[in-house]
Design a protein around this motif. Structure first.
Motif, short mmCIF file in Angstrom:
data_model
loop_
_atom_site.label_atom_id
_atom_site.label_comp_id
_atom_site.label_asym_id
_atom_site.label_seq_id
_atom_site.Cartn_x
_atom_site.Cartn_y
_atom_site.Cartn_z
N ASP A 20 0.86 -1.18 0.00
CA ASP A 20 0.00 0.00 0.00
C ASP A 20 0.90 1.23 0.00
OD1 ASP A 20 0.95 0.18 2.60
OD2 ASP A 20 -0.93 -0.45 3.52
N GLU A 21 0.28 2.40 0.04
CA GLU A 21 1.06 3.63 -0.04
C GLU A 21 2.03 3.75 1.13
OE1 GLU A 21 -2.20 3.39 -0.57
OE2 GLU A 21 -2.95 5.06 -1.79
N GLU A 59 0.78 12.92 -3.77
CA GLU A 59 -0.55 12.43 -4.16
C GLU A 59 -0.63 10.95 -3.83
OE1 GLU A 59 -1.42 12.85 -8.35
OE2 GLU A 59 -3.32 11.79 -8.14
N HIS A 60 -1.73 10.54 -3.23
CA HIS A 60 -2.02 9.11 -3.16
C HIS A 60 -3.52 8.94 -3.06
CE1 HIS A 60 -2.73 8.70 1.27
NE2 HIS A 60 -1.94 9.74 1.33
N ALA A 61 -4.02 8.09 -3.96
CA ALA A 61 -5.47 7.93 -4.07
C ALA A 61 -5.76 6.71 -4.92
CB ALA A 61 -6.07 9.16 -4.73
N PRO A 62 -6.97 6.14 -4.80
CA PRO A 62 -7.36 5.08 -5.73
C PRO A 62 -7.32 5.61 -7.17
CG PRO A 62 -8.90 5.20 -3.90
CD PRO A 62 -8.00 6.40 -3.79
N VAL A 63 -6.96 4.75 -8.12
CA VAL A 63 -6.88 5.23 -9.50
C VAL A 63 -8.29 5.38 -10.09
CG1 VAL A 63 -4.60 4.28 -9.98
CG2 VAL A 63 -6.62 2.89 -10.46
N ALA A 64 -8.41 6.34 -11.00
CA ALA A 64 -9.70 6.52 -11.68
C ALA A 64 -9.89 5.43 -12.73
CB ALA A 64 -9.73 7.90 -12.34
N ARG A 65 -8.80 4.95 -13.29
CA ARG A 65 -8.89 3.94 -14.38
C ARG A 65 -8.21 2.65 -13.94
NH1 ARG A 65 -9.06 8.80 -16.16
NH2 ARG A 65 -10.43 9.35 -17.89
N ALA A 66 -8.93 1.86 -13.20
CA ALA A 66 -8.37 0.59 -12.71
C ALA A 66 -8.54 -0.49 -13.78
CB ALA A 66 -9.09 0.18 -11.43
N TRP A 83 -7.09 -7.28 -6.90
CA TRP A 83 -6.85 -6.40 -5.75
C TRP A 83 -6.90 -4.95 -6.18
CZ3 TRP A 83 -7.09 -9.25 -1.53
CH2 TRP A 83 -6.74 -10.61 -1.62
N ARG A 84 -7.05 -4.07 -5.21
CA ARG A 84 -7.23 -2.65 -5.53
C ARG A 84 -5.94 -2.02 -6.07
NH1 ARG A 84 -9.35 -3.10 -0.55
NH2 ARG A 84 -7.85 -1.73 0.47
N GLU A 85 -6.12 -0.97 -6.88
CA GLU A 85 -4.99 -0.24 -7.44
C GLU A 85 -5.07 1.23 -6.98
OE1 GLU A 85 -3.99 -1.81 -11.74
OE2 GLU A 85 -6.06 -1.17 -11.61
N HIS A 86 -3.97 1.74 -6.49
CA HIS A 86 -3.88 3.14 -6.11
C HIS A 86 -2.75 3.80 -6.89
CE1 HIS A 86 -5.89 2.51 -1.87
NE2 HIS A 86 -6.66 2.14 -2.86
N TRP A 87 -2.70 5.12 -6.76
CA TRP A 87 -1.63 5.90 -7.40
C TRP A 87 -0.84 6.60 -6.29
CZ3 TRP A 87 -0.26 6.52 -12.49
CH2 TRP A 87 0.63 7.55 -12.78
N LEU A 88 0.47 6.60 -6.41
CA LEU A 88 1.29 7.38 -5.47
C LEU A 88 2.31 8.16 -6.29
CD1 LEU A 88 2.84 6.62 -2.07
CD2 LEU A 88 4.37 7.31 -3.92
N GLU A 89 2.42 9.43 -5.95
CA GLU A 89 3.46 10.24 -6.59
C GLU A 89 4.21 10.99 -5.50
OE1 GLU A 89 1.85 11.63 -10.32
OE2 GLU A 89 3.35 13.21 -10.32
N ALA A 90 5.53 10.88 -5.52
CA ALA A 90 6.37 11.51 -4.49
C ALA A 90 7.49 12.27 -5.17
CB ALA A 90 6.94 10.44 -3.55
N VAL A 91 7.83 13.41 -4.59
CA VAL A 91 8.89 14.26 -5.14
C VAL A 91 10.15 14.07 -4.31
CG1 VAL A 91 9.60 16.66 -5.52
CG2 VAL A 91 7.28 15.96 -6.03
#
Ligand code: SAM
Length: 208
Positions: free
Chosen positions: A164-165, A180-187, A193-201
């Motif tokens: 997970d994130e 950013e971290h959230a469930p993806v709009a386009r799974a 299993w669930r898909e999320h998006w994480l973006e880190a700088v």
């Protein structure tokens, strides 16, 4: 790091249930609308555990100079030429330990795109990968990940190993700031299993 399972054997037997046959729809959407556009011409992206290269090629077509790394040598002939057209390349090797010094990529990457790489490596490789990522991504650059399989219990093992994130952010450590971290709009519908998006700088090192 040990190559376990035998990933090459999976590709030789066309036993690749993770392969979507094209880029992940969430990645495609974000490339299309500019959310994941290269920050400048010639910006470099690294795709660890690139597999058949669908995502790597999609990034290259949208202006990234893409280096794909995977330790399956048979994939080089398939993916390499398609990346070379846009100034990138395919590297056969261990994404966690590969020594980039003396290569065109020695100055680091503006983006690491991780799609089912973090969940493919054994959990005790996560911390070494996170440390490595902080040296691979330039300050100001990004680590973007399709976080999957979210909700898979640890006792079910892997790969894919549940994540997970928090697991990814923990491995990346304090040199990354999660934006950013959230469930993806386009799974992907067929994924269990669930898909999320994480973006880190990647933040700059503090100067004392
Ligand atoms: C689940 S597959 C995902 C492939 C691709 N990202 C996709 O989404 O289709 C995991 C990939 O990571 C590669 N891999 C696993 N551990 C690796 C490592 N330490 N270094 C390089 N490649 C690795 C495997 O060979 C395999 O191609």
């Amino acid at each position: 790091m040990t190559n376990s399972p035998d990933w090459s054997a999976h590709y030789r037997a066309s036993d690749t249930p993770w392969d979507l046959g094209g880029p992940h729809p969430e990645l495609s959407s974000r490339l299309q609308d500019g959310r994941l556009a290269p920050p400048a011409p010639g910006a470099r992206a690294l795709v660890p555990g690139a597999g058949a290269g669908h995502d790597a090629i999609a990034l290259a077509r949208r202006g990234w100079k893409v280096t794909a790394i995977d330790w399956v040598p048979e994939l080089a002939a398939l993916v390499g030429p398609l990346l070379e057209r846009d100034g990138g390349r395919y590297v056969t090797g261990d994404a966690i330990e590969f020594d980039w010094s003396g290569t065109a990529e020695a100055d680091g990457f503006d983006l690491v795109w991780d799609h089912t790489f973090f969940c493919a490596i054994p959990p005790d490789h996560r911390a070494p990968w996170g440390q490595r990522a902080s040296t691979l991504v330039r300050p100001g650059g990004r680590y973007a990940s399709l976080v999957f399989p979210v909700g898979k219990p640890a006792e079910e093992g892997g790969p894919p190993f549940g994540m997970d994130e928090a697991a990814l952010a923990g491995a990346l450590g304090s040199l990354f700031r999660v934006e950013e971290h959230a469930p993806v709009a386009r799974a992907v519908a067929r994924r269990q299993w669930r898909e999320h998006w994480l973006e880190a700088v990647r933040v700059p090192l503090a100067v004392s």
